[in-house]
Design an enzyme around this catalytic site. Structure first.
Site, PDB file in Angstrom:
ATOM      1  N   TYR A 188     -21.375 -14.021  30.534  1.00 32.78           N
ATOM      2  CA  TYR A 188     -22.116 -13.779  31.781  1.00 32.78           C
ATOM      3  C   TYR A 188     -21.874 -14.953  32.722  1.00 32.78           C
ATOM      4  CZ  TYR A 188     -24.883 -10.569  28.822  1.00 32.78           C
ATOM      5  OH  TYR A 188     -25.309  -9.597  27.952  1.00 32.78           O
ATOM      6  N   GLY A 189     -21.037 -14.736  33.664  1.00 35.69           N
ATOM      7  CA  GLY A 189     -20.715 -15.788  34.637  1.00 35.69           C
ATOM      8  C   GLY A 189     -19.223 -15.989  34.805  1.00 35.69           C
TER       9      GLY A 189
END
Length: 121
Positions: A57-58
């Site tokens: 996530y990211g």
């Protein structure tokens, strides 16, 4: 808040918070970093004890956010994170769950999450 037991005794709030959308995926970022830290801490204040994130996530940004936000209350919460992606130049390019990769991810996730344990991994 109601509680649930995961596995062999890990107690968490019945309502958890999936943190992915705080750094990716669901349209524009819902707020700045300070806003998201406020949301995470407010969730703890309301009895939420289970928070979900992942290295992908990211990538990495979400674990860093969750780690910063929850460091002051780490003894009160359960942080779940996930592994299994091959990330190159900031992009997920495939899967990788080889033992040596899992060890690398665990070490890096621990640093980003500002903790010495990952609850569910």
């Amino acid at each position: 808040m109601h509680k649930r037991t995961l596995g062999q005794g890990l107690e968490v709030s019945a309502i958890g918070l999936g943190c992915m959308g705080m750094s990716q995926s669901y349209g524009p970022n819902p707020g700045d970093r300070g806003d998201m830290i406020g949301v995470l801490r407010a969730a703890v204040d309301r009895g939420v004890t289970c928070f979900d994130t992942a290295e992908v996530y990211g990538p990495y940004a979400n674990e860093e956010l969750v780690g910063e936000a929850l460091a002051p209350v780490r003894d009160q919460v359960v942080i779940a994170t996930k592994f299994g992606w091959r990330i190159e130049n900031g992009t997920s390019v495939g899967l990788d769950s080889r033992p040596e990769q899992i060890r690398r991810v665990a070490d890096a996730s621990l640093r980003r999450l500002r903790t010495d344990t990952i609850d569910p991994f």
